[in-house]
Design a protein around this motif. Sequence first.
Motif: not given
Length: 501
Positions: A219-226
């Motif tokens: 989920h973190m990488f899908q949303r491009g979380y910094p």
Amino acid sequence: MWEAGHGLVAGAPIAVIDIGSNSVRLVVYERLSRSPTPIFNEKASCGLGREVATTGRLNPDAVEKALATLRRFRVLCDRMGVGRLIVLATAAARDASNGAEFVAACSEICRTEVELLSGKREAQLSGLGIISGVHHANGVVGDLGGGSLELADLHGHRIGAGVTFPLGGLALQDTSGRSLKKAEKIVKELLSKETHLEHLKGRTFYAVGGTWRALFRLHMFQRGYPLHVMHGYVIPAKEALEFCRLVRRVPVDTLSRIDTVSDVRRPLLAYGALVLEHIIRIGKPANIYLSAQGVREGRLFELLTDDEKKSDPLITATTELNEVRSRSPEHGWELVEWTDRFMHSTGIDESAEEKRLRHAACLLSDISWRAHPDYRGEQSLNLIAHAAFIGVDHPGRAFLALAIYYRHVGLIDEDLSPRIRELVSARFLDRARILGAAMRVGYILSAAMPGTLPQTPLLVERGKVALHLKGDLAPLGGDRVVNRLRTLGRLIGRESAIVTN
């Protein structure tokens, strides 16, 4: 531990081996501490829990792989000078008919007794892991392993009676014949009447375990979380519910950024998503909080003294970094008191959490002094944002990183990624800028050495930001101090002045 004036108290490393249903993991910590720092972390995916639900026995190949892994881990512990090794075994070992024989072999290899955890005991340790790593926890912890799911209610330092269910990913695979439809019926039947979830509404669900970690990482990488730090990653429950539905609806290999999840974890993602989906539907939490702290850290937390348990893990960690990396650790503490007086005099509203974060920032303010001056801000930001801190959420991490960045580079945002600023509120960003500007005054005034700040109070008086430089300290008020003081004054809407009488 840290003792004022004496530095870090040396202690032998302490290690925990977790013999889980899906993997066997060794974590070696620097020493027993309120904020334990891992110095070595390795796991092997052995699959001990595979087929236990249907055959009742541990698979011989899995047992052989697990024992070989333990032999390696024992040698590593010897080479690293581990003073104490704790070995824990969970669902697969306790549920299998040949579990006792396996545990005996593990004890012989590890040269220490293996603690075979009951479901309730595992739930309690997971709860202690959350208490250890989350500031003022309030909600329900769920620890999803390969063989079981443990739940326990948390409120502050109180843990309710834990419960366990055979809903781990491997167990669900076995009992459902790898059918998600059958698995859903099993999950729904077992969780629909669970009383722990009745108390979850509007609170936080703390997710523990490798499958949920992999799910949240995706989920973190899908949303491009910094910020790629799993501990403290929070998703609103509604968003988590939608994501869980997506993961179990489509073939796993078609998911965006599935490359961030290991091949071993991928087959279990849908089962983990299924369990979390039903927890959200039934319990109706406000948020899902991913915790990297679980059974291992809970077991270490038990070993602390009562006073150590009550201490703040973030302040403990920043104290230790201040001690080993600052030019003068004492100066960091003086900066805490100096900014205490300043903030109180401004009349600016400051919550207990904001004050706590300010104190942590003061202790971190000089940890990158050995870097080239042009890169101290950047290095500090990266180090703090990604440090192995516990007891702080992601907005708090971003505040700390930003405050120290501004302390080094001034109020310059051109080279600062806008993504890190997205993690903080406008209020937090304003406080980070004010604190950074105050620190810039303090450091140019004191040269990072102790003894000066207590004699040079910075206070808002008669509508002005006044820096008091009396007697033989008056010459410290050079142009650079004046300019930095003026910048600070502008941030809080005040004129500035140096008082020398």
